[in-house]
Design a protein around this motif. Structure first.
Motif, PDB file in Angstrom:
ATOM      1  N   SER A   1      40.940  25.608  38.125  1.00 15.19           N
ATOM      2  CA  SER A   1      40.726  26.963  37.636  1.00 15.19           C
ATOM      3  C   SER A   1      39.259  27.196  37.291  1.00 15.19           C
ATOM      4  O   SER A   1      38.593  26.318  36.745  1.00 15.19           O
ATOM      5  CB  SER A   1      41.583  27.218  36.390  1.00 15.19           C
ATOM      6  N   ASN A   2      38.770  28.406  37.607  1.00 17.49           N
ATOM      7  CA  ASN A   2      37.395  28.746  37.237  1.00 17.49           C
ATOM      8  C   ASN A   2      37.340  29.389  35.858  1.00 17.49           C
ATOM      9  O   ASN A   2      36.267  29.756  35.388  1.00 17.49           O
ATOM     10  CB  ASN A   2      36.777  29.686  38.276  1.00 17.49           C
TER      11      ASN A   2
ATOM     12  N   THR B   1      39.712  33.926  36.763  1.00 14.50           N
ATOM     13  CA  THR B   1      40.809  34.615  37.446  1.00 14.50           C
ATOM     14  C   THR B   1      42.041  33.721  37.526  1.00 14.50           C
ATOM     15  O   THR B   1      41.922  32.506  37.696  1.00 14.50           O
ATOM     16  CB  THR B   1      40.384  35.063  38.848  1.00 14.50           C
ATOM     17  N   ALA B   2      43.229  34.321  37.388  1.00 14.05           N
ATOM     18  CA  ALA B   2      44.471  33.549  37.372  1.00 14.05           C
ATOM     19  C   ALA B   2      45.573  34.301  38.117  1.00 14.05           C
ATOM     20  O   ALA B   2      45.587  35.536  38.168  1.00 14.05           O
ATOM     21  CB  ALA B   2      44.913  33.285  35.937  1.00 14.05           C
ATOM     22  N   PHE B   3      46.491  33.537  38.699  1.00 15.08           N
ATOM     23  CA  PHE B   3      47.654  34.108  39.366  1.00 15.08           C
ATOM     24  C   PHE B   3      48.835  34.112  38.401  1.00 15.08           C
ATOM     25  O   PHE B   3      49.068  33.136  37.694  1.00 15.08           O
ATOM     26  CB  PHE B   3      48.015  33.304  40.607  1.00 15.08           C
ATOM     27  N   VAL B   4      49.591  35.220  38.403  1.00 15.28           N
ATOM     28  CA  VAL B   4      50.764  35.351  37.539  1.00 15.28           C
ATOM     29  C   VAL B   4      51.953  35.751  38.409  1.00 15.28           C
ATOM     30  O   VAL B   4      51.974  36.834  39.003  1.00 15.28           O
ATOM     31  CB  VAL B   4      50.542  36.409  36.435  1.00 15.28           C
ATOM     32  N   SER B   5      52.948  34.888  38.490  1.00 11.57           N
ATOM     33  CA  SER B   5      54.131  35.165  39.296  1.00 11.57           C
ATOM     34  C   SER B   5      55.039  36.151  38.579  1.00 11.57           C
ATOM     35  O   SER B   5      55.371  35.961  37.409  1.00 11.57           O
ATOM     36  CB  SER B   5      54.894  33.860  39.573  1.00 11.57           C
TER      37      SER B   5
ATOM     38  N   LYS C   1      43.567  35.728  25.862  1.00  8.50           N
ATOM     39  CA  LYS C   1      43.087  35.050  24.665  1.00  8.50           C
ATOM     40  C   LYS C   1      42.249  33.815  24.996  1.00  8.50           C
ATOM     41  O   LYS C   1      41.376  33.431  24.222  1.00  8.50           O
ATOM     42  CB  LYS C   1      44.268  34.646  23.781  1.00  8.50           C
ATOM     43  N   THR C   2      42.544  33.203  26.143  1.00 14.14           N
ATOM     44  CA  THR C   2      41.809  31.991  26.529  1.00 14.14           C
ATOM     45  C   THR C   2      40.610  32.298  27.425  1.00 14.14           C
ATOM     46  O   THR C   2      40.018  31.389  28.006  1.00 14.14           O
ATOM     47  CB  THR C   2      42.746  30.989  27.229  1.00 14.14           C
ATOM     48  N   GLY C   3      40.283  33.590  27.583  1.00 15.67           N
ATOM     49  CA  GLY C   3      39.040  33.944  28.251  1.00 15.67           C
ATOM     50  C   GLY C   3      39.128  34.415  29.683  1.00 15.67           C
ATOM     51  O   GLY C   3      38.102  34.741  30.289  1.00 15.67           O
ATOM     52  N   PHE C   4      40.328  34.458  30.249  1.00 16.09           N
ATOM     53  CA  PHE C   4      40.441  34.932  31.632  1.00 16.09           C
ATOM     54  C   PHE C   4      40.146  36.425  31.694  1.00 16.09           C
ATOM     55  O   PHE C   4      40.519  37.185  30.803  1.00 16.09           O
ATOM     56  CB  PHE C   4      41.839  34.642  32.183  1.00 16.09           C
ATOM     57  N   LYS C   5      39.502  36.837  32.778  1.00 17.23           N
ATOM     58  CA  LYS C   5      39.067  38.216  32.931  1.00 17.23           C
ATOM     59  C   LYS C   5      39.842  38.976  34.011  1.00 17.23           C
ATOM     60  O   LYS C   5      39.813  40.205  34.043  1.00 17.23           O
ATOM     61  CB  LYS C   5      37.577  38.273  33.280  1.00 17.23           C
TER      62      LYS C   5
END
Length: 216
Positions: A23-24, A27-31, A69-73
């Motif tokens: 992970s960078n 950005t994150a994927f949410v199913s 909350k953990t910083g993902f944008k």
């Protein structure tokens, strides 16, 4: 010993937090759903991931809030066909008529809730299906600046004959109408697609129809 290989109609893995490898932190994927009810003749997904079942929207919102909350944008909402997302309390969508639920959430409503609750997060989604994309979704995208003006809308072929052989559930004309509606509601929207060439029984004329659709 017998092994049960029947695919679940219920499980969405809603309470399992994914391990976000490599992970960078941005950005994150949410199913948001599992499986697919479309039986495209070239696709194995319904047989490997089961029927469509949608994840509890509250669970989705909770995961996104934690990511914030953990910083993902930025988040990308994932589903084999996100436009057919439909929560009514759990289970396969085809079982809704037999359920006693009166509270439902479709994809436009889910997108609205996420955009409203997380105004500082950039939102994307994938993948859409032409026959399931509603104008309500387009209106939500146009309304919220934090939802990216970008839609991935696979067509696979520009020939209605080939689309029928693919069991895609839409025609060339229907697809172009959806593109027209996207342009109407989101004038500067970026659009991408998927194409299959050389499908069974495809002629040169069918191929030229695909090229002309791309140009259009």
């Amino acid at each position: 010993k017998a092994v049960n290989v029947i695919l679940s109609k219920e499980e969405t893995y809603a309470d399992i937090n994914p391990v976000r490898l490599n992970s960078n932190g941005v950005t994150a994927f949410v199913s948001i759903m599992r499986g697919c009810d479309n039986m495209c003749s070239f696709c194995v997904v319904p047989f490997t991931r089961g029927r469509e079942r949608s994840r509890n929207p509250n669970s989705i919102l909770k995961e996104i809030e934690q990511l914030n909350k953990t910083g993902f944008k930025e988040i990308t909402l994932l589903g084999q066909n996100v436009d057919s997302y439909f929560w009514f309390g759990g289970g396969a969508k085809k079982d809704f008529k037999q359920s006693s639920s009166s509270e439902t959430t479709d994809f436009a409503m889910l997108l609205e809730r996420i955009a409203h609750n997380q105004p500082n997060m950039r939102i994307r989604f994938s993948t859409s299906n032409p026959q399931d994309m509603k104008d309500e979704v387009l209106k939500v995208i146009a309304k919220h600046e934090n939802i990216c003006d970008y839609i991935h809308l696979p067509v696979q072929s520009g020939s209605s004959k080939i689309l029928q052989l693919m069991n895609r559930g839409h025609t060339r004309e229907w697809y172009l109408e959806r593109i027209k509606s996207i342009r109407k509601h989101i004038p500067n929207c970026g659009i991408s697609s998927d194409f299959i060439t050389g499908f069974c029984d495809e002629t040169e004329e069918d191929h030229q129809l695909t090229l002309s659709l791309m140009n259009e």
